[in-house]
Design an enzyme around this catalytic site. Structure first.
Site, PDB file in Angstrom:
ATOM      1  N   GLU A 160       0.983  -1.101   0.005  1.00 49.27           N
ATOM      2  CA  GLU A 160       0.153   0.028  -0.053  1.00 49.27           C
ATOM      3  C   GLU A 160       0.842   1.057   0.237  1.00 49.27           C
ATOM      4  O   GLU A 160       0.499   2.369   0.112  1.00 49.27           O
ATOM      5  CB  GLU A 160      -0.938   0.077   1.092  1.00 49.27           C
ATOM      6  CG  GLU A 160      -0.448   0.130   2.437  1.00 49.27           C
ATOM      7  CD  GLU A 160      -1.292   0.259   3.554  1.00 49.27           C
ATOM      8  OE1 GLU A 160      -2.284  -0.591   3.913  1.00 49.27           O
ATOM      9  OE2 GLU A 160      -1.537   1.121   4.377  1.00 49.27           O
ATOM     10  N   CYS A 205      -2.967  -4.783   4.291  1.00 49.76           N
ATOM     11  CA  CYS A 205      -1.838  -5.686   4.732  1.00 49.76           C
ATOM     12  C   CYS A 205      -2.192  -6.987   4.019  1.00 49.76           C
ATOM     13  O   CYS A 205      -1.170  -7.712   4.482  1.00 49.76           O
ATOM     14  CB  CYS A 205      -2.118  -5.688   6.150  1.00 49.76           C
ATOM     15  SG  CYS A 205      -1.792  -4.102   6.980  1.00 49.76           S
ATOM     16  N   HIS A 245      -1.164 -12.640  10.603  1.00 45.58           N
ATOM     17  CA  HIS A 245      -1.017 -11.157  10.529  1.00 45.58           C
ATOM     18  C   HIS A 245      -0.627 -10.440  11.774  1.00 45.58           C
ATOM     19  O   HIS A 245      -1.464 -10.852  12.837  1.00 45.58           O
ATOM     20  CB  HIS A 245      -1.947 -10.604   9.800  1.00 45.58           C
ATOM     21  CG  HIS A 245      -1.659  -9.002   9.739  1.00 45.58           C
ATOM     22  ND1 HIS A 245      -0.684  -8.598   9.002  1.00 45.58           N
ATOM     23  CD2 HIS A 245      -2.360  -7.974  10.073  1.00 45.58           C
ATOM     24  CE1 HIS A 245      -0.688  -7.299   8.988  1.00 45.58           C
ATOM     25  NE2 HIS A 245      -1.619  -7.000   9.742  1.00 45.58           N
ATOM     26  N   ASN A 266       4.724  -3.519  12.462  1.00 38.17           N
ATOM     27  CA  ASN A 266       3.743  -4.041  11.418  1.00 38.17           C
ATOM     28  C   ASN A 266       4.488  -3.537  10.007  1.00 38.17           C
ATOM     29  O   ASN A 266       4.124  -2.411   9.709  1.00 38.17           O
ATOM     30  CB  ASN A 266       2.398  -3.390  11.806  1.00 38.17           C
ATOM     31  CG  ASN A 266       1.296  -3.624  10.830  1.00 38.17           C
ATOM     32  OD1 ASN A 266       1.651  -4.721   9.890  1.00 38.17           O
ATOM     33  ND2 ASN A 266       0.305  -3.371  10.734  1.00 38.17           N
ATOM     34  N   SER A 310      -7.102  -5.183   5.929  1.00 38.54           N
ATOM     35  CA  SER A 310      -8.422  -4.075   6.376  1.00 38.54           C
ATOM     36  C   SER A 310      -8.975  -4.051   5.163  1.00 38.54           C
ATOM     37  O   SER A 310      -8.680  -3.986   3.876  1.00 38.54           O
ATOM     38  CB  SER A 310      -7.751  -2.877   6.636  1.00 38.54           C
ATOM     39  OG  SER A 310      -7.332  -3.040   8.079  1.00 38.54           O
TER      40      SER A 310
END
Lengths: 134, 359
Positions: free
Chosen positions: B92, B124, B247, B279, B309
């Site tokens: 992203e 993610c 995750h 993360n 997400s």
């Protein structure tokens, strides 16, 4: 805008791709199609290993246009394992101080933006201290 | 010839596929969470989500990080890059809004020009999205090798909860036929719903999130359902897996998911990297997989569940083969990158991440 100039250099800049002389086996970087050792045609591409050692270096505090965002930075003459001497920035030095003879390896990094933040991004080789298994 | 697909929720390639090579990358700089706390909450350090996060240097972005991860994967795979027919990079934080990261990577590794190239985006889980697509391309027999990668230089708004954890790093895989694999991918399962837990609108520098809404209805629902359904359909239970990776947006979430599904802390230990690198978004689950492959043994079965997400999870059932042992030392390991560490303060972080207004 200098799009064609950068585009022509993609291969050599991204992957340290030069040439090898089919007559005397001299490795050539940057590519120039004529062997500097024997003067004959040399157009066979050759990908360098990226391994070398610092031959000399200097730290730039007053950077030329386009490089000011990353100053200060260290520029080195790197003697490649295969012979040629190339000029490139050192990166990821962390706490290490560059020194003559320091073993380095090639990484591809963002060199600069062509013009302002709207311009194309230019990627190319830099060298970092050889990263060894922990 | 026609084949009838079994009635299953699983995604199973027609021809068996696996991981031929894998590689990780983590940049060298670390911003401790206590530094963010010092600047924004008066140094209160109770309940910090992680210890520290990885920060990219001034000359690093998703192109340069992808390149190093893919080059590591190629060293392990030992294949001719010209045989690669797809380069898919999930992120992203692609450096360009328009112009693919994947073309630059394909050119630099020598996979261009006879190659498919595309950038993936799904918060993610963009990295595992690329993996599932590569499974399809190889499993259908359309191609022999594909690159699937997920890396991010994640954005966190200054002072926001995400600034403690939004990190940089990721991993890359060469997907190919099972018989050449260091680990076979037996099946995958994807669980996706329209759940607005986190987003970034066009032209916005930083993402928005739904605070507590990002937990139960988003992360936990999707990751636990994906893991549970995969195991139900495969007829497996947590004890059948030597290792598991979930995750990891922080330290607690993957620990809780593991516990909800019935996995032990030992099973997730090698792949739980968020405490020390943060993360890494599209890289978060898959860099846990590279760290796990670094220590796994032939025969070990691995469950990996990503979460993106928006929202969805991809779950994978993986089995390590004998070939791992001869290939894993051919490139730097995930922990080698984690051990390379230079701590920076918030001011240096602000400069590195372009948070200082220059004009």
């Amino acid at each position: 805008m200098e799009i064609p100039r950068h585009w022509r250099l993609n291969q050599q800049r991204y992957g340290l791709v030069g040439e090898v002389c089919p007559h005397c086996d001299t490795k050539i970087f940057p590519p120039r199609d004529i062997c500097p050792a024997c003067g004959q045609d040399a157009k066979t591409t050759f990908a360098f290993s990226g391994r070398g050692a610092v031959f000399s270096f200097t730290t730039i505090y007053e950077a030329p246009t386009g490089f000011d965002e990353t100053a200060p930075y260290t520029v080195a003459l790197v003697k490649l394992e295969e012979g040629p001497l190339v000029t490139a920035q050192l990166t990821d030095l962390g706490e290490a101080h560059p020194e003559i003879g320091m073993p380095v390896e090639m990484v591809t990094r963002r060199l600069r933006s062509d013009g302002d933040e709207r311009g194309m991004l230019i990627y190319g080789y830099k060298f970092r201290p050889v990263l060894k298994p922990a | 010839m026609t084949t009838t697909r079994p009635n299953t929720k699983l995604l199973i390639p027609a021809k068996p596929v696996g991981i031929i090579g894998y590689g990780a990358y983590v940049p060298r700089y670390r911003l401790p969470a206590r530094e963010v706390a010092r600047v924004w909450v008066g140094g209160r350090t109770s309940g910090l989500p992680i210890k520290e996060k990885a920060v990219p240097g001034l000359d690093e972005d998703v192109v340069t990080m992808s390149l190093e991860a893919v080059r590591n994967a190629l060293k392990r795979a030992g294949i001719d890059p010209a045989e690669i027919r797809a380069v898919w990079i999930g992120s992203e934080s692609h450096p360009y809004a328009v112009k693919p990261t994947s073309t630059i990577v394909a050119e630099a590794i020598g996979a261009a020009p006879h190659v498919q190239a595309a950038d993936m985006e799904f918060a993610c889980k963009a990295g595992t999205e690329a993996m599932v697509m590569a499974m399809g391309l190889i499993g259908s027999g359309m191609a022999r090798y594909a690159v699937a990668a997920g890396l991010d230089t994640a954005q966190g708004k200054p002072g926001d909860a995400l600034e403690y954890t939004a990190a940089a790093g990721g991993a890359a895989f060469i997907i190919g036929p099972a018989e050449e694999s260091l680990a076979t991918i037996n099946a995958s399962y994807s669980f996706v719903t329209d759940t607005p837990d986190f987003w970034r609108r066009e032209y916005q520098r930083y993402p928005e999130h739904g605070n507590r809404f990002t937990g139960e209805p988003a992360y936990f629902k999707h990751s636990t359902t994906a893991g549970k359904t995969l195991m139900e359909e495969m007829g497996t239970k947590p004890a059948d897996y030597k290792w598991a990776i979930f995750h990891q947006p922080n330290t607690k979430f993957p620990q809780r998911t593991a516990s909800l599904l019935g996995f032990t802390p030992e099973q997730i230990k090698p792949g739980l990297l968020s405490p020390v690198i943060g993360n890494t978004y599209a890289g978060a689950a898959i860099i846990g997989l590279t760290a796990t492959l670094d220590i796994a043994q032939p025969g070990d079965r691995i469950l990996m569940v990503s979460f993106g997400s928006g929202a969805g999870s991809d779950a994978f059932d993986i089995t390590v083969t004998e070939k791992l042992l001869e290939r894993r030392d051919k490139a730097l390991k995930t922990q080698d990158y984690i051990a390379r560490r230079t701590e920076i303060d918030y001011a240096t972080y602000s400069r590195f991440r372009g948070k200082i207004a220059m004009k």
